[in-house]
Motif scaffolding. Structure first.
Motif, PDB file in Angstrom:
ATOM      1  N   ASN A  18       0.433  -0.700  -0.036  1.00 57.10           N
ATOM      2  CA  ASN A  18      -0.037  -0.222  -0.218  1.00 57.10           C
ATOM      3  C   ASN A  18       1.028   1.477   0.633  1.00 57.10           C
ATOM      4  OD1 ASN A  18       0.553   0.466   3.130  1.00 57.10           O
ATOM      5  ND2 ASN A  18      -0.546  -1.014   3.721  1.00 57.10           N
ATOM      6  N   ARG A  19       0.123   2.637   0.111  1.00 63.31           N
ATOM      7  CA  ARG A  19       0.867   3.643   0.388  1.00 63.31           C
ATOM      8  C   ARG A  19       1.242   3.762   1.229  1.00 63.31           C
ATOM      9  NH1 ARG A  19       2.021   5.024  -5.158  1.00 63.31           N
ATOM     10  NH2 ARG A  19       0.938   3.444  -6.638  1.00 63.31           N
ATOM     11  N   ILE A  20       1.256   3.233   2.334  1.00 64.91           N
ATOM     12  CA  ILE A  20       1.181   4.411   3.771  1.00 64.91           C
ATOM     13  C   ILE A  20       2.922   3.399   4.255  1.00 64.91           C
ATOM     14  CG2 ILE A  20       0.524   3.566   6.272  1.00 64.91           C
ATOM     15  CD1 ILE A  20      -1.972   3.070   4.939  1.00 64.91           C
ATOM     16  N   VAL A  21       3.562   4.668   4.043  1.00 63.02           N
ATOM     17  CA  VAL A  21       5.130   4.536   4.915  1.00 63.02           C
ATOM     18  C   VAL A  21       4.781   5.581   7.021  1.00 63.02           C
ATOM     19  CG1 VAL A  21       7.846   5.468   4.702  1.00 63.02           C
ATOM     20  CG2 VAL A  21       5.847   4.763   2.567  1.00 63.02           C
ATOM     21  N   MET A  22       5.236   4.158   7.549  1.00 59.44           N
ATOM     22  CA  MET A  22       6.238   4.877   8.620  1.00 59.44           C
ATOM     23  C   MET A  22       7.242   5.378   8.709  1.00 59.44           C
ATOM     24  SD  MET A  22       6.366   2.701  12.930  1.00 59.44           S
ATOM     25  CE  MET A  22       6.280   3.853  13.828  1.00 59.44           C
ATOM     26  N   VAL A  23       7.564   6.995   8.714  1.00 56.78           N
ATOM     27  CA  VAL A  23       9.006   7.603   8.823  1.00 56.78           C
ATOM     28  C   VAL A  23       9.519   7.283  10.077  1.00 56.78           C
ATOM     29  CG1 VAL A  23       7.424   9.037   6.854  1.00 56.78           C
ATOM     30  CG2 VAL A  23       7.778   9.465   8.956  1.00 56.78           C
ATOM     31  N   ALA A  24      10.615   7.190   9.625  1.00 54.54           N
ATOM     32  CA  ALA A  24      11.016   6.661  10.878  1.00 54.54           C
ATOM     33  C   ALA A  24      11.357   8.028  12.133  1.00 54.54           C
ATOM     34  CB  ALA A  24      12.866   7.365  10.421  1.00 54.54           C
ATOM     35  N   LEU A  25      11.026   8.113  13.800  1.00 53.05           N
ATOM     36  CA  LEU A  25      10.997   9.002  14.660  1.00 53.05           C
ATOM     37  C   LEU A  25      12.003   8.325  15.776  1.00 53.05           C
ATOM     38  CD1 LEU A  25       7.594  10.681  16.169  1.00 53.05           C
ATOM     39  CD2 LEU A  25       9.227   9.434  16.975  1.00 53.05           C
ATOM     40  N   ALA A  26      12.781   8.566  16.403  1.00 54.25           N
ATOM     41  CA  ALA A  26      13.318   8.017  16.944  1.00 54.25           C
ATOM     42  C   ALA A  26      12.560   8.237  18.469  1.00 54.25           C
ATOM     43  CB  ALA A  26      14.584   8.941  17.589  1.00 54.25           C
ATOM     44  N   VAL A  27      12.492   6.435  19.093  1.00 54.62           N
ATOM     45  CA  VAL A  27      11.822   6.334  20.239  1.00 54.62           C
ATOM     46  C   VAL A  27      12.701   5.835  21.724  1.00 54.62           C
ATOM     47  CG1 VAL A  27       9.858   6.052  18.792  1.00 54.62           C
ATOM     48  CG2 VAL A  27      11.514   3.877  19.679  1.00 54.62           C
ATOM     49  N   GLY A  28      14.240   5.300  21.191  1.00 55.66           N
ATOM     50  CA  GLY A  28      14.569   5.126  22.329  1.00 55.66           C
ATOM     51  C   GLY A  28      14.103   3.802  23.014  1.00 55.66           C
ATOM     52  N   ALA A  29      13.320   2.399  22.206  1.00 55.67           N
ATOM     53  CA  ALA A  29      13.604   1.708  22.990  1.00 55.67           C
ATOM     54  C   ALA A  29      14.428   0.141  22.553  1.00 55.67           C
ATOM     55  CB  ALA A  29      11.954   1.577  22.703  1.00 55.67           C
ATOM     56  N   ALA A  30      15.993   0.836  21.995  1.00 55.28           N
ATOM     57  CA  ALA A  30      16.869  -0.610  21.706  1.00 55.28           C
ATOM     58  C   ALA A  30      16.889  -0.859  23.292  1.00 55.28           C
ATOM     59  CB  ALA A  30      17.904   0.209  21.320  1.00 55.28           C
ATOM     60  N   LYS A  31      17.603  -1.850  22.658  1.00 51.87           N
ATOM     61  CA  LYS A  31      18.360  -2.105  24.114  1.00 51.87           C
ATOM     62  C   LYS A  31      19.906  -1.767  24.747  1.00 51.87           C
ATOM     63  CE  LYS A  31      19.304  -7.087  24.237  1.00 51.87           C
ATOM     64  NZ  LYS A  31      19.471  -7.976  23.661  1.00 51.87           N
ATOM     65  N   SER A  32      20.517  -1.414  25.483  1.00 49.96           N
ATOM     66  CA  SER A  32      22.003  -1.161  26.303  1.00 49.96           C
ATOM     67  C   SER A  32      23.236  -0.824  25.050  1.00 49.96           C
ATOM     68  CB  SER A  32      21.992  -1.100  27.488  1.00 49.96           C
ATOM     69  OG  SER A  32      22.610  -2.412  27.523  1.00 49.96           O
ATOM     70  N   ASP A  33      23.243  -1.945  23.876  1.00 49.21           N
ATOM     71  CA  ASP A  33      24.417  -2.439  23.297  1.00 49.21           C
ATOM     72  C   ASP A  33      23.527  -1.664  21.987  1.00 49.21           C
ATOM     73  OD1 ASP A  33      21.751  -3.790  22.619  1.00 49.21           O
ATOM     74  OD2 ASP A  33      24.119  -5.717  23.010  1.00 49.21           O
ATOM     75  N   GLN A  34      22.515  -1.103  21.962  1.00 51.42           N
ATOM     76  CA  GLN A  34      22.494  -0.383  20.230  1.00 51.42           C
ATOM     77  C   GLN A  34      22.223  -1.627  19.707  1.00 51.42           C
ATOM     78  OE1 GLN A  34      25.650   0.547  21.172  1.00 51.42           O
ATOM     79  NE2 GLN A  34      24.398   1.643  23.049  1.00 51.42           N
ATOM     80  N   THR A  35      21.208  -2.689  19.967  1.00 51.31           N
ATOM     81  CA  THR A  35      20.746  -3.745  18.914  1.00 51.31           C
ATOM     82  C   THR A  35      18.930  -3.835  19.733  1.00 51.31           C
ATOM     83  OG1 THR A  35      21.123  -5.239  21.200  1.00 51.31           O
ATOM     84  CG2 THR A  35      22.528  -5.058  19.258  1.00 51.31           C
ATOM     85  N   ILE A  36      18.428  -4.917  18.410  1.00 49.89           N
ATOM     86  CA  ILE A  36      16.361  -4.345  19.354  1.00 49.89           C
ATOM     87  C   ILE A  36      16.634  -5.430  19.427  1.00 49.89           C
ATOM     88  CG2 ILE A  36      14.717  -5.037  17.393  1.00 49.89           C
ATOM     89  CD1 ILE A  36      16.018  -3.018  15.030  1.00 49.89           C
ATOM     90  N   GLY A  37      15.450  -5.486  21.016  1.00 52.17           N
ATOM     91  CA  GLY A  37      15.761  -6.232  21.116  1.00 52.17           C
ATOM     92  C   GLY A  37      14.075  -6.361  21.758  1.00 52.17           C
ATOM     93  N   ASP A  38      13.014  -7.203  22.497  1.00 56.74           N
ATOM     94  CA  ASP A  38      11.325  -7.217  23.139  1.00 56.74           C
ATOM     95  C   ASP A  38      11.260  -5.719  22.963  1.00 56.74           C
ATOM     96  OD1 ASP A  38      11.937 -10.278  22.783  1.00 56.74           O
ATOM     97  OD2 ASP A  38      12.090 -10.342  25.161  1.00 56.74           O
ATOM     98  N   ASP A  39      11.785  -4.935  23.280  1.00 59.00           N
ATOM     99  CA  ASP A  39      10.903  -3.475  23.593  1.00 59.00           C
ATOM    100  C   ASP A  39      10.441  -3.561  22.001  1.00 59.00           C
ATOM    101  OD1 ASP A  39      10.716  -3.913  26.022  1.00 59.00           O
ATOM    102  OD2 ASP A  39      12.277  -2.283  26.315  1.00 59.00           O
ATOM    103  N   MET A  40      11.897  -2.981  21.117  1.00 55.66           N
ATOM    104  CA  MET A  40      11.769  -2.245  19.547  1.00 55.66           C
ATOM    105  C   MET A  40      11.164  -3.340  18.654  1.00 55.66           C
ATOM    106  SD  MET A  40      14.421   0.008  18.624  1.00 55.66           S
ATOM    107  CE  MET A  40      13.689   1.528  19.252  1.00 55.66           C
ATOM    108  N   MET A  41      11.199  -4.805  19.156  1.00 54.08           N
ATOM    109  CA  MET A  41      10.161  -5.511  17.950  1.00 54.08           C
ATOM    110  C   MET A  41       9.165  -5.255  18.213  1.00 54.08           C
ATOM    111  SD  MET A  41      11.236  -8.490  16.540  1.00 54.08           S
ATOM    112  CE  MET A  41      12.496  -9.543  16.661  1.00 54.08           C
ATOM    113  N   GLU A  42       8.878  -5.364  19.401  1.00 50.76           N
ATOM    114  CA  GLU A  42       6.998  -5.273  19.183  1.00 50.76           C
ATOM    115  C   GLU A  42       6.295  -3.452  18.914  1.00 50.76           C
ATOM    116  OE1 GLU A  42       3.600  -6.795  20.516  1.00 50.76           O
ATOM    117  OE2 GLU A  42       5.194  -7.918  20.543  1.00 50.76           O
ATOM    118  N   TYR A  43       7.178  -2.908  19.505  1.00 50.52           N
ATOM    119  CA  TYR A  43       7.395  -1.824  18.618  1.00 50.52           C
ATOM    120  C   TYR A  43       6.562  -1.827  17.395  1.00 50.52           C
ATOM    121  CZ  TYR A  43       7.093   3.491  17.405  1.00 50.52           C
ATOM    122  OH  TYR A  43       6.809   4.961  16.472  1.00 50.52           O
ATOM    123  N   TYR A  44       7.796  -2.258  16.969  1.00 48.05           N
ATOM    124  CA  TYR A  44       7.582  -2.148  15.084  1.00 48.05           C
ATOM    125  C   TYR A  44       6.409  -3.226  14.221  1.00 48.05           C
ATOM    126  CZ  TYR A  44      11.546   1.406  14.629  1.00 48.05           C
ATOM    127  OH  TYR A  44      12.077   2.092  14.703  1.00 48.05           O
TER     128      TYR A  44
END
Length: 656
Positions: A18-44
């Motif tokens: 479709n034509r809907i794009v979620m643009v980037a918006l910083a959320v600060g939900a990454a893990k302390s090592d800057q990797t993607i964990g459960d919090d950011m995974m569930e958000y996206y």
């Protein structure tokens, strides 16, 4: 219902559903090592399940040494970031959602304490007017190194299965700084002319295409106008004409899509518009870009409602709709639009609270962003499952402000039987005051949403109901939620405060008193006071804002302050900081000038108080003595704003 919005579309050879794009918006939900964990995974994932065609990840770090914008910022600067990123990509692909990573370096728009307490880096040694950090110019070899960082970041993204990358060349970050003559005063191959300023992004784009393949999609999020004329800047900067030229050059070197934006930190309200801005406020600049290039165009445009998004597509203003805050507020925005359930969309009210928490929580590593109307935003994993064990037990919710309404909504989801009791003739509480200043109508959307949901759920709302302890005892509730809000603060210690010409801002905004063409002393310069001042000015009053602190609007979030002061600049307002109200007299007010330590008599027709509010919780002690489960929420618990009211209602109901 929205034919254009749900047509398939292509970026390069990549097809989107479709034509809907979620643009980037910083959320600060990454893990302390800057990797993607459960919090950011569930958000996206929640946005993917909600029907988004393409998700562009938050600004993603490519350099750990001098490119840090936040401690819990997603990164592709190291190989260990690949595997967690691939896990997210695979999950999003299972929802038929495509995924881009936005490659980012903040340049001068960050803080030294995030970058090893060293000066921040930029094309030239010109500090950001907002961050105000010691800034040093990058050596040519360092510039070349950062270009390679971007290329390496793209290679890692592709290795993780990411569908494409976006270069963050907007909002005054590093690529934008190289492109703009306002921030780039270099004399080497990366500055001195348009062509040389363009070399940085050109080498990044060509390097990524060479490393990842000519068909690997590249988007560029571009500030096409820094809008520095709004700040009175006379020197050359990146204006719309230059922005269009950049777009054309990007198209020539193989960029697949332009994601149009505007503004830099120094013109922040233009890149994150507050509530008083209308849907479509960026149309003129977007149209200029669309007419200049053949490649697809994505754009945000303060879009909050599907009908407006559809109109942008019908008008051929854009090829893809960019949604940011709208999807933070409601992850199911696309799904609800597809099903024709517009009334169920929890619309973003543009209060900018998410950006406020970006500054005071994400950057100092306190926690993720927060949304005023959606307490689960960036906290989806924490609130993943609603325990539906209410067993139809009755819960009395006293007060139909947003705290009470949100509590009732969540209680009903959990299987309780909430009954909302409101002493006035309508729901909404303080929102029915907050929506009266000019251009504040969007604030009503949260009440409309809550009211619609409760009606659909069959929640009983009893209006014009005076609640007493005896009334509640007859209900025999399992729990009582006290959401009785707040009342204006009127200090009885001030002599003359009860005179007939003294009113609160609530009195003025709700029309209890109509003040027209009079001399008015408005006491207090908080956010509500500044908005009321504009309301009074529009009604042709001569307004003086009297403030005890040494500056007007001290403590008001910067975006709200700038917006309010811009509106007030159109009127002849008399600002009187460092003046304490001592007495209301028969001629006006008696003030103490704190700086000069002298008493001032100031003549005025009316005195309007904006001294804040205090909790209205007289029922609390009585209820706690009678009932086992009592929750005090919203302003009745602690005076705050919409976000704290909605969140306290949500959490009290979620954890009951």
């Amino acid at each position: 219902m929205y034919k254009k919005l749900f047509e398939k579309g292509k970026i390069g050879e990549l097809e989107l559903k479709n034509r809907i794009v979620m643009v980037a918006l910083a959320v600060g939900a990454a893990k302390s090592d800057q990797t993607i964990g459960d919090d950011m995974m569930e958000y996206y994932l929640e946005r993917a399940r909600g029907g988004v065609g393409l998700i562009i990840a938050e600004n993603t770090r490519v350099n750990d040494e001098n490119g840090v914008a936040a401690r819990r910022q997603v990164s592709v600067a190291r190989d260990e970031h690949i595997a967690p990123l691939k896990k997210l990509v695979d999950a999003l692909h299972s929802e038929n959602t495509k995924f881009f990573v936005q490659l980012h370096h903040p340049g001068r728009e960050t803080y030294s304490n995030l970058n090893g307490d060293k000066p921040v880096v930029a094309p030239s040694a010109i500090p950001c007017g907002v961050c105000k950090q010691e800034t040093r110019a990058l050596e040519t070899s360092e510039v070349e190194g950062i270009i390679q960082d971007f290329i390496n970041g793209a290679k890692r993204a592709k290795k993780a299965g990411v569908d494409g990358v976006e270069l963050h060349a907007a909002h005054g970050y590093l690529i934008s700084q190289f492109l703009s003559p306002y921030t780039n005063k270099r004399t080497d191959k990366y500055g001195g002319s348009f062509e040389k300023r363009f070399n940085f992004v050109k080498e990044v784009v060509l390097g990524i295409k060479n490393a990842c393949g000519q068909d690997y999609p590249i988007s560029v999020r571009l500030t096409v106008d820094e809008l520095l004329n709004l700040n009175g800047v006379k020197q050359e900067y990146l204006d719309l004409n230059m922005g269009i030229k950049i777009c054309r050059e990007l198209e020539k070197i193989g960029v697949d899509v332009i994601n149009v934006s505007n503004g830099i930190y120094e013109t922040f309200n233009s890149l994150s518009e507050p509530m008083t801005y209308d849907q479509g406020c960026r149309t003129e600049r977007i149209k200029a870009v669309k007419e200049a290039v053949e490649i697809p165009v994505i754009a945000v445009n303060m879009i909050k409602e599907p009908w407006f998004a559809e109109k942008m597509l019908e008008d051929k203003l854009v090829d893809f709709i960019g949604l940011g805050r709208a999807l933070v507020a409601d992850s199911d925005w696309p799904k609800k639009a597809l099903e024709g359930r517009d009334e169920d969309i929890n619309r973003c009210i543009s209060c900018t609270f998410c950006f406020e928490t970006l500054l005071d929580q994400v950057i100092p590593n306190v926690g993720p962003i927060k949304c005023a109307v959606n307490p689960r935003a960036a906290h989806e994993f924490k609130y993943k499952e609603f325990n539906k064990n209410g067993a139809d037990k009755v819960v009395a919710v006293v007060g139909a402000g947003v705290a009470g309404l949100e509590a009732a909504r969540v209680l009903k989801i959990r299987g309780f039987k909430p009954v909302v009791l409101e002493q006035s003739a309508d729901v909404g509480g303080q929102i029915n005051v907050a929506d009266k200043p000019p251009r504040k109508e969007k604030i009503d959307w949260i009440v409309e949403y809550e009211k619609t949901q409760l009606n659909k759920m069959g929640v009983e709302i009893k209006l014009n109901t005076k609640v007493t302890l005896e009334y509640l005892k007859k209900m025999k509730p399992y729990a009582v939620f006290i959401a009785t809000g707040s009342v204006p603060l009127v200090p009885k210690s001030i002599k003359g405060i009860d005179r007939e010409n003294v009113y609160t801002i609530d009195d003025v905004l709700t029309g209890k008193v109509k003040i027209i063409d009079k001399k008015v002393a408005l006491i207090g310069s908080g956010s509500s006071g500044l908005e009321t001042a504009e309301f009074l000015c529009i009604n042709k009053n001569d307004v003086s804002i009297i403030e005890m602190q040494d500056a007007i609007g001290k403590g008001v979030y910067v975006q709200h302050y700038l917006d309010a002061m811009d509106k007030l600049s159109k009127f002849k307002v008399n600002y009187m900081p460092s003046n304490k109200l001592l007495e209301v007299t028969n001629k006006g007010v008696k003030l103490e000038n704190i700086v000069e330590r002298r008493i001032v008599d100031y003549d005025t027709d009316y005195v309007v108080l904006s001294l804040g509010v205090k909790a209205n919780n007289d029922l609390e002690a009585l209820c706690k003595a009678e009932f086992e489960n009592v929750r005090v929420i919203g302003d009745a618990a602690a005076v705050g704003r919409i976000e704290s009211s909605v969140r306290s209602g949500f959490e009290a109901a979620f954890w009951l």
